[in-house]
Write a protein that holds these residues in place. Structure first.
Motif, short mmCIF file in Angstrom:
data_model
loop_
_atom_site.label_atom_id
_atom_site.label_comp_id
_atom_site.label_asym_id
_atom_site.label_seq_id
_atom_site.Cartn_x
_atom_site.Cartn_y
_atom_site.Cartn_z
N THR A 6 63.42 64.16 93.63
CA THR A 6 63.22 63.87 92.21
C THR A 6 62.03 64.71 91.71
OG1 THR A 6 61.70 62.03 92.54
CG2 THR A 6 64.04 61.49 92.48
N ASP A 64 60.48 56.22 91.31
CA ASP A 64 60.47 57.43 92.13
C ASP A 64 59.11 57.76 92.72
OD1 ASP A 64 63.19 57.79 91.75
OD2 ASP A 64 62.90 58.91 89.89
N PRO A 111 62.58 53.99 94.68
CA PRO A 111 63.28 54.54 93.52
C PRO A 111 62.95 53.76 92.24
CG PRO A 111 64.83 53.85 95.25
CD PRO A 111 63.47 53.38 95.65
#
Ligand SMILES: Nc1ncnc2c1ncn2[C@@H]1O[C@H](COP(=O)(O)OP(=O)(O)OP(=O)(O)O)[C@@H](O)[C@H]1O
Ligand SMILES: [Mg+2]
Length: 379
Positions: A65, A10, A15
């Motif tokens: 996130t 992240d 990711p």
């Protein structure tokens, strides 16, 4: 020093990335906006705890996130150690072998990195700040204690500036005590920068001569503006006394303005070409060669002085150089034996740095996929 494994979670648009880099070149290829620079930035952030591009820490966390995590397993002086850094809520937390790092010295513990990015041109074109931080990055790589020393200076400076803003009501004796601390910490910064420049400048001048393709010699110099001609030889107590005197001389003005106008935080590095300011006169290509000369000198100097090569990160540098200088750089990298990470939109530009054990990565929409280790990427 060698990076054995890298994990990214992240971080910006990435990711999840997991890779075992090549001991030599790892090359990330992808189109614009896919995450190549982000991958280098993750690694740079891990090795320096500073973002590669200016900005706030919160920018590093992938949208939607809460936190980003970068972990690297390094081989350092024969032992493996894992460091990681987590960013979230605008702060960062550093870990060594899974536990909170007791100190930054402990965290860095010999990890060093030299990055080449298109923004480096700012070093020539930009203001003194850019050149100072460029210099200090090199000083830190060479003298790790500089991290603590420069923080001591920054703290002393902040305190003094706070007092100055409080104005004339401040007692002279009180300010004098601060000046004493600031002058001592400042003298140490002068001495570190001077020592680094004494090693680096001749190398950088020589490297520039071999890549600059101009008869004009380059010079790289550091000379605090308020110090006289004996800067090169003065010992630290003399430097501290000189700084204290300058602080004193400017006290009135500093009180009026509310900040400290003299000291290592106000210095500049001079870069000249053929005796003239590179900032004012050097062409784009010459400016690039001046920066490249410095960086290569820094790498060679670290190897000579510390006995190991730093990790090299090159972000899209080949597209910035003309074919001849690019070829010079690629063959330098291939010969140096350093562990290198390169990004490019066009693999053919960096093929000169590739060898049998090169790891080719393709980067697309934040996904990083290994395409194998070979001398050239598969189609
Ligand atoms: N915090 C973030 N969360 C999610 N995505 C982000 C974040 N920060 C940046 N990005 C995205 O990352 C992408 C840019 O990635 P990067 O700068 O690594 O591209 P690049 O592959 O180096 O491209 P170029 O070849 O143009 O330099 C952009 O699409 C940007 O919107
Ligand atoms: Mg990029």
């Amino acid at each position: 020093m060698r990076l054995l494994a890298l994990q990214v979670q992240d971080f910006r648009n990435l990711p999840q990335v997991q890779l075992s880099p090549s001991p030599h070149s790892t090359i990330a290829v992808g189109q614009n906006g896919q995450g190549k620079t982000n991958l280098l930035e993750a690694l740079y952030f891990l090795a320096t705890l500073k973002p590669l591009r200016a900005g706030r820490l919160s920018e590093l966390v992938r949208w939607g996130t809460k936190s980003a995590l970068v972990t690297g397993r390094f081989l350092l002086k024969g032992a493996e150690r894992e460091i990681s850094v987590e960013v979230g809520g605008g702060t960062r937390q550093a870990f060594v072998d899974g536990k909170k790092a007791p100190s930054l010295e402990e965290y860095f513990g010999g990890v060093s990195v030299v990055a080449f990015t298109p923004d480096d041109l700012e070093v020539i074109k930009g203001g003194p700040d850019a050149r100072r931080s460029f210099l200090d990055r090199a000083v830190f790589n060479r003298f790790p204690a500089f991290l603590r020393e420069s923080r001591e200076y920054a703290r002393a400076l902040k305190n003094r500036n706070r007092l100055l803003r409080e104005g004339h009501a401040v007692e002279a004796a009180y300010l004098e005590a601060y000046d004493e601390t600031l002058a001592k910490a400042g003298a140490r910064i002068y001495a570190r920068r001077r020592a680094l420049m004494a090693e680096l400048a001749p190398r950088a001048q020589a490297t520039f001569a071999s890549i600059g393709r101009t008869v004009d010699p380059a010079t790289y110099g550091y000379h605090p503006s308020h110090l006289g001609g004996d800067f090169a030889t003065a010992d630290e107590p003399t430097l501290a006394a000189a700084l204290r005197e300058s602080l004193n001389e400017r006290l009135r003005r500093d009180l009026d303005r509310g900040f400290t106008s003299v000291g290592p935080h106000a210095d500049d590095v001079s870069v000249t070409l053929g005796g003239r300011s590179a900032r004012a006169y050097a062409s784009q290509g010459q400016q690039r060669a001046l920066v490249l000369g410095w960086k290569i000198a820094e790498i060679e100097n670290l190897e000579a002085a510390m006995g190991f090569l730093p990790l090299l990160l090159l972000d899209d540098v080949s597209s910035e150089l003309d074919p001849e200088r690019n070829a010079y750089l690629m063959s330098y990298l291939a010969k140096s034996g350093a562990q290198v990470f390169l990004t490019t939109t066009d693999g053919s530009l960096v093929r000169g740095a590739a060898a049998e054990d090169t790891l080719w990565l393709s980067v697309h929409a934040g996904e990083v996929v290994a395409r194998g280790t070979e001398a050239s990427p598969s189609p």
